[in-house]
Design a protein around this motif. Structure first.
Motif, PDB file in Angstrom:
ATOM      1  N   THR A 391     -13.655 -38.304  19.540  1.00  0.00           N
ATOM      2  CA  THR A 391     -12.627 -38.131  18.883  1.00  0.00           C
ATOM      3  C   THR A 391     -11.394 -37.465  19.517  1.00  0.00           C
ATOM      4  N   GLY A 392      -9.946 -37.852  18.828  1.00  0.00           N
ATOM      5  CA  GLY A 392      -8.860 -37.392  19.559  1.00  0.00           C
ATOM      6  C   GLY A 392      -8.474 -35.974  19.301  1.00  0.00           C
ATOM      7  N   GLN A 393      -9.168 -35.253  18.344  1.00  0.00           N
ATOM      8  CA  GLN A 393      -8.969 -33.936  17.937  1.00  0.00           C
ATOM      9  C   GLN A 393      -9.908 -32.994  19.006  1.00  0.00           C
ATOM     10  N   GLY A 394      -9.433 -31.881  19.110  1.00  0.00           N
ATOM     11  CA  GLY A 394     -10.121 -30.809  19.837  1.00  0.00           C
ATOM     12  C   GLY A 394     -11.034 -30.161  18.857  1.00  0.00           C
ATOM     13  N   TRP A 458      -0.180 -20.221  16.931  1.00  0.00           N
ATOM     14  CA  TRP A 458      -0.052 -20.361  18.481  1.00  0.00           C
ATOM     15  C   TRP A 458      -1.048 -20.000  19.489  1.00  0.00           C
ATOM     16  N   ASN A 459      -1.440 -20.896  20.403  1.00  0.00           N
ATOM     17  CA  ASN A 459      -2.513 -20.524  21.369  1.00  0.00           C
ATOM     18  C   ASN A 459      -2.026 -20.703  22.685  1.00  0.00           C
ATOM     19  N   GLU A 466       2.151 -21.812  26.376  1.00  0.00           N
ATOM     20  CA  GLU A 466       1.863 -21.691  24.999  1.00  0.00           C
ATOM     21  C   GLU A 466       2.155 -22.868  24.063  1.00  0.00           C
ATOM     22  N   TYR A 467       1.308 -23.108  23.090  1.00  0.00           N
ATOM     23  CA  TYR A 467       1.531 -24.401  22.304  1.00  0.00           C
ATOM     24  C   TYR A 467       1.304 -24.141  20.622  1.00  0.00           C
ATOM     25  N   LEU A 468       1.604 -25.002  19.953  1.00  0.00           N
ATOM     26  CA  LEU A 468       1.258 -24.864  18.689  1.00  0.00           C
ATOM     27  C   LEU A 468       0.251 -25.498  18.224  1.00  0.00           C
ATOM     28  N   GLN A 469      -0.623 -25.260  17.429  1.00  0.00           N
ATOM     29  CA  GLN A 469      -1.925 -26.065  17.077  1.00  0.00           C
ATOM     30  C   GLN A 469      -1.636 -25.854  15.491  1.00  0.00           C
ATOM     31  N   TRP A 470      -2.257 -27.263  14.871  1.00  0.00           N
ATOM     32  CA  TRP A 470      -2.683 -27.313  13.513  1.00  0.00           C
ATOM     33  C   TRP A 470      -4.264 -26.985  13.507  1.00  0.00           C
ATOM     34  N   LEU A 471      -4.686 -25.935  12.861  1.00  0.00           N
ATOM     35  CA  LEU A 471      -5.915 -25.547  13.343  1.00  0.00           C
ATOM     36  C   LEU A 471      -6.604 -25.675  11.848  1.00  0.00           C
ATOM     37  N   ASN A 472      -7.924 -26.344  11.709  1.00  0.00           N
ATOM     38  CA  ASN A 472      -9.002 -26.084  10.475  1.00  0.00           C
ATOM     39  C   ASN A 472     -10.155 -25.750  11.232  1.00  0.00           C
ATOM     40  N   ASP A 492      -2.349 -30.648  19.023  1.00  0.00           N
ATOM     41  CA  ASP A 492      -1.231 -29.841  19.325  1.00  0.00           C
ATOM     42  C   ASP A 492      -0.034 -30.546  18.488  1.00  0.00           C
ATOM     43  N   ILE A 493       0.913 -29.624  17.646  1.00  0.00           N
ATOM     44  CA  ILE A 493       2.025 -30.143  16.957  1.00  0.00           C
ATOM     45  C   ILE A 493       3.093 -29.366  17.538  1.00  0.00           C
TER      46      ILE A 493
END
Length: 503
Positions: A391-394, A458-459, A466-472, A492-493
């Motif tokens: 899968t492409g998601q982390g 942000w992580n 630093e980068y912005l995630q959309w996290l679930n 990564d968004i």
């Protein structure tokens, strides 16, 4: 045109090969009237053709890939002329053993078609195609039924000689209608074997075929004499009953292949081995001829469907090494027909009954059922692992205390942290420091209450960027409702965030 006739031609080739393979067992009640054979040697004589018929399946499957089915069938039929003629002139037990050993070539041709025919059809039809081809083992029924009838008219020796005409006719058919342009596969044999022998599925399928095809062969070669000795049936009646067993198992083989194309093959195998277990227990109690027939027919149904299902599984899991794997699996199956007659004979000579042998079959079938169930769940775990890795998601998985237990390759690509860097660490090693304690407290409070949280966060990568995630984040609960692990998936968004700011 030539390609279209390969399925009927090769199926008929198998019919002829199997007709020749069982000449001795079908005519044994007639042969022993002319040749003195000790009673304890009868089982050996019927099992002898199975040996070479099994061992040769590996090279014949390989050569079918290397030279094409046309040439392998042609040479096999020419070679069979010699043992057939030798048996027709046999005058001693030794003659029959020598001739019977080389009759094994007739049984070995099985691996030729299951290697060749899938090349002509889409993968979705391999179960049905191999099932139709496998139905060629009706040849054993034809000989078992017809040979005794003919022998009553012209004698067993002349009956055997008739097979010489049949072999010459089919050798000619392969010369004219065999496919000269069949796709060849030239991977060295040992290289193919090295590529598959460590795969446990090869040995599972071999065991399953050992039981399904092995029991088919064992009942085929053993039933004629068994029915005459144990139930005092006449020879023609015993031959017809054996032919009925073979016919049921044979006609259900393509049905098994077709069902395996339509449904989950491993579920079908579970049903097969449940039936085997019950049927063998019935036979173990030495019932009347009526119940014995029911038990035998249940075995025939299971053998037919099981044989069809297994040769759907082989090309599915071993596409590039199908020739070698078909050879190994069918060899083990053939050997499965060699041991049971000898085992039954030994048990009978010691105990005076066959019950222990049939009970052993039921236990082996039950063990196979357990293995099929295990294989099914291992397949599901393997599929889950493939999804996890591809899968492409982390993805990161933590235990209930928040310690990281697993991450996927996409996690490494997005965060620059390798799995070894983060195992047993707290996910806060990824923290950018932009969010305060209250942010995380609200996040975990929602996870505890609702079982899930999603949003932007942000992580920081390992490099410090630093980068912005959309996290679930989702909680995984046990049967009591307690959280046992947490699964986080993220993308990564950052670029999308930058675009939004500029708009």
């Amino acid at each position: 045109m030539i390609k279209k006739v390969q399925l009927p031609l090769q199926t008929l080739n198998l019919v002829v090969g199997f007709m020749v393979w069982v000449i001795i067992s079908a005519l044994l009640p007639f042969i022993i009237e002319d040749i003195s054979i000790p009673a304890d040697k009868l089982a050996i004589l019927t099992a002898i053709p199975v040996v070479l018929g099994s061992v040769l399946r590996i090279p014949l499957g390989y050569y079918a890939n290397l030279f094409g089915a046309r040439l392998v069938f042609l040479i096999s039929f020419i070679l069979l002329l010699f043992p057939v003629y030798y048996i027709s002139e046999a005058s001693s037990f030794t003659d029959l053993v020598i001739g019977g050993l080389f009759l094994g070539i007739g049984g070995a041709v099985f691996s030729v078609g299951v290697t060749s025919l899938p090349k002509y059809y889409a993968k979705e039809k391999h179960g049905l195609v191999n099932g139709i081809y496998g139905a060629g083992n009706i040849g054993t029924a034809i000989t078992t039924f017809a040979a005794p009838v003919i022998a009553t008219q012209i004698g067993w020796s002349m009956t055997v000689k008739l097979y010489l005409i049949l072999l010459l006719f089919f050798a000619a058919l392969n010369i004219f209608f065999g496919d000269r342009k069949e796709v060849k596969v030239k991977t060295p044999l040992m290289e193919q074997i090295k590529g598959v022998y460590k795969n446990e599925k090869l040995w599972f399928f071999s065991l399953f075929y050992f039981i399904t095809f092995g029991s088919f062969v064992a009942f085929t070669v053993y039933l004629p004499n068994f029915l005459v000795d144990y139930f005092q049936l006449d020879k023609v009646d015993a031959g017809m009953r054996t032919a009925g067993f073979i016919a049921v198992a044979t006609f259900l083989r393509p049905v098994g292949g077709w069902l395996a194309d339509k449904f989950q093959p491993l579920f079908l195998l579970m049903g097969v081995f449940v039936t085997y277990t019950v049927a063998a227990i019935i036979l173990a109690f030495s019932p009347s001829i009526g119940l014995y027939t029911v038990g035998c027919m249940a075995i025939a149904v299971s053998a037919g469907i099981g044989n069809g299902v297994i040769f759907k599984l082989v090309p599915f899991y071993f596409n590039k090494q199908a020739g070698t794997v078909n050879g190994i699996v069918s060899m083990v199956g053939g050997l499965g027909g060699f041991f049971p007659p000898l085992l039954l004979a030994s048990i009978y000579s010691i105990t005076g009954q066959y019950s222990i042998g049939f009970m052993l079959l039921s236990q082996v079938a039950l063990a196979s059922l357990v293995l099929v169930v295990w294989l099914y769940y291992m397949d599901r775990l393997s599929l889950s692992a493939e999804v996890f890795k591809s899968t492409g998601q982390g993805i990161l998985v933590t235990d209930s205390h928040g310690k990281i237990k697993a991450v996927n390759p996409a996690f490494t690509q997005l965060t620059e942290y390798k799995e070894a860097d983060v195992l047993n660490q707290n996910p806060n090693i990824l923290s950018s420091g932009r969010h305060n304690e209250e942010f995380y407290q609200k996040m975990w409070a929602q996870i505890k209450e609702q079982g899930e949280w999603q949003g932007e966060i942000w992580n920081r990568r390992k490099s410090g960027e630093e980068y912005l995630q959309w996290l679930n984040i989702s909680a995984v609960k046990d049967d009591t409702g307690e959280d046992v692990r947490y699964v986080g998936t993220f993308t990564d968004i950052t670029e999308e965030h930058k675009k939004r700011k500029h708009e």
